[in-house]
Design a protein around this motif. Structure first.
Motif, mmCIF file in Angstrom:
data_model
loop_
_atom_site.group_PDB
_atom_site.id
_atom_site.type_symbol
_atom_site.label_atom_id
_atom_site.label_comp_id
_atom_site.label_asym_id
_atom_site.label_seq_id
_atom_site.Cartn_x
_atom_site.Cartn_y
_atom_site.Cartn_z
ATOM 1 N N HIS A 16 0.797 -1.218 0.000
ATOM 2 C CA HIS A 16 0.000 0.000 0.000
ATOM 3 C C HIS A 16 0.835 1.276 0.000
ATOM 4 O O HIS A 16 0.356 2.318 -0.466
ATOM 5 C CB HIS A 16 -0.946 0.004 1.206
ATOM 6 N N GLN A 17 2.054 1.224 0.513
ATOM 7 C CA GLN A 17 2.875 2.429 0.566
ATOM 8 C C GLN A 17 3.779 2.571 -0.654
ATOM 9 O O GLN A 17 3.976 3.678 -1.159
ATOM 10 C CB GLN A 17 3.721 2.443 1.844
ATOM 11 N N VAL A 18 4.346 1.454 -1.138
ATOM 12 C CA VAL A 18 5.308 1.519 -2.239
ATOM 13 C C VAL A 18 4.634 1.244 -3.585
ATOM 14 O O VAL A 18 4.639 2.088 -4.481
ATOM 15 C CB VAL A 18 6.472 0.530 -2.010
ATOM 16 N N HIS A 19 4.028 0.037 -3.732
ATOM 17 C CA HIS A 19 3.484 -0.343 -5.042
ATOM 18 C C HIS A 19 2.209 0.437 -5.387
ATOM 19 O O HIS A 19 2.131 1.113 -6.415
ATOM 20 C CB HIS A 19 3.204 -1.844 -5.071
ATOM 21 N N ILE A 124 2.546 14.337 1.271
ATOM 22 C CA ILE A 124 1.916 13.037 1.007
ATOM 23 C C ILE A 124 2.396 12.041 2.067
ATOM 24 O O ILE A 124 3.587 11.737 2.142
ATOM 25 C CB ILE A 124 2.284 12.525 -0.397
ATOM 26 N N PRO A 125 1.510 11.519 2.910
ATOM 27 C CA PRO A 125 1.915 10.613 3.997
ATOM 28 C C PRO A 125 2.715 9.403 3.526
ATOM 29 O O PRO A 125 3.670 8.993 4.187
ATOM 30 C CB PRO A 125 0.580 10.195 4.617
ATOM 31 N N LYS A 126 2.350 8.836 2.381
ATOM 32 C CA LYS A 126 3.043 7.629 1.923
ATOM 33 C C LYS A 126 4.474 7.939 1.493
ATOM 34 O O LYS A 126 5.358 7.096 1.652
ATOM 35 C CB LYS A 126 2.262 6.979 0.782
ATOM 36 N N ILE A 127 4.698 9.108 0.946
ATOM 37 C CA ILE A 127 6.060 9.502 0.602
ATOM 38 C C ILE A 127 6.843 9.831 1.873
ATOM 39 O O ILE A 127 8.016 9.475 2.006
ATOM 40 C CB ILE A 127 6.049 10.693 -0.370
ATOM 41 N N HIS A 128 6.192 10.485 2.821
ATOM 42 C CA HIS A 128 6.866 10.770 4.092
ATOM 43 C C HIS A 128 7.253 9.486 4.813
ATOM 44 O O HIS A 128 8.331 9.396 5.411
ATOM 45 C CB HIS A 128 5.951 11.607 4.990
ATOM 46 N N GLN A 129 6.372 8.482 4.754
ATOM 47 C CA GLN A 129 6.654 7.229 5.457
ATOM 48 C C GLN A 129 7.934 6.577 4.949
ATOM 49 O O GLN A 129 8.631 5.887 5.696
ATOM 50 C CB GLN A 129 5.469 6.276 5.285
#
Length: 223
Positions: A16-19, A124-129
């Motif tokens: 969910h975060q990368v792909h 963007i939370p997913k990029i920050h993660q």
């Protein structure tokens, strides 16, 4: 909990975060002048999963070459480098340094997407993660151990199939009951398989004992 860091609970999630996150939502799908985008998806693909995203990542840089400015290509390449580094099953100091380097270089080059009006911001939370991946991997091990791609299949077994077994009205209780029935059937089947194996083992032991007895009797009579 004064001695706990709640943010450490946000472990890496490759699916969910990368792909589906950084690659699908923020790299592969945003509009870019001169590139054709399939608004309704690829005709031969009914539903995109982590597998389709990984297959697309293999050819994505080749598709972008000469279609976008070189600065954009660099950013795309860095995101894919990050993706592949995070998917490693085993990490060493060198691989973690390479991941951190790719992250640092990405953040130093990503503003070109804002300059070209491809993105308005990077809040963007997913990029920050992604900035926490090195720490998470160091503390808890390879990100593959937290990947939700494998249990994603259970959405079909525990949600979609259960829902289709209901009359679509007040379905929550029906779904729970259906799942209980499925579990009972599974446990009963496992128990019957165990009895069959036990019975087969007992039969083999009796047969072996009978053969041993016959062999000893034959030797005794011959003597």
């Amino acid at each position: 909990m004064p001695h706990a860091d709640i943010f450490l609970a946000f472990t890496p999630d490759l699916l969910h975060q990368v792909h589906k996150g950084v690659f699908k939502d923020h790299l592969a799908m945003p509009d870019y002048p001169g590139l054709h985008h399939f608004k309704k998806g690829i005709l031969t693909v009914k539903q995109w999963t982590g597998s389709e995203h990984k297959q697309m990542q293999r050819v994505f840089i080749g598709l972008l070459t000469r279609a976008v400015p070189s600065q954009v290509l660099v950013v795309a390449r860095l995101i894919l480098d990050i993706s592949y580094f995070t998917q490693l099953w085993i990490h060493m100091t060198d691989s973690l340094k390479a991941l951190q380097t790719a992250l640092s270089v990405f953040h130093s080059h990503k503003d070109v997407l804002k300059e070209l009006s491809i993105r308005e911001h990077f809040n963007i939370p997913k990029i920050h993660q992604l900035t926490h991946y090195v720490q998470s991997i160091t503390l808890f091990g390879a990100a593959d151990g937290f990947n939700t791609e494998l249990p994603e299949r259970l959405h079909i077994d525990f949600a979609k199939d259960a829902y289709h077994a209901t009359n679509k009205h007040d379905y929550e209780e029906q779904m729970v009951l259906w799942l209980q029935h499925q579990e009972a059937v599974f446990l009963q089947g496992a128990y019957l398989d165990w009895l069959a194996q036990l019975s087969d083992l007992s039969y083999r032991r009796i047969s072996l004992a009978a053969l041993s007895y016959q062999g000893c009797r034959h030797l005794f009579m011959a003597g």
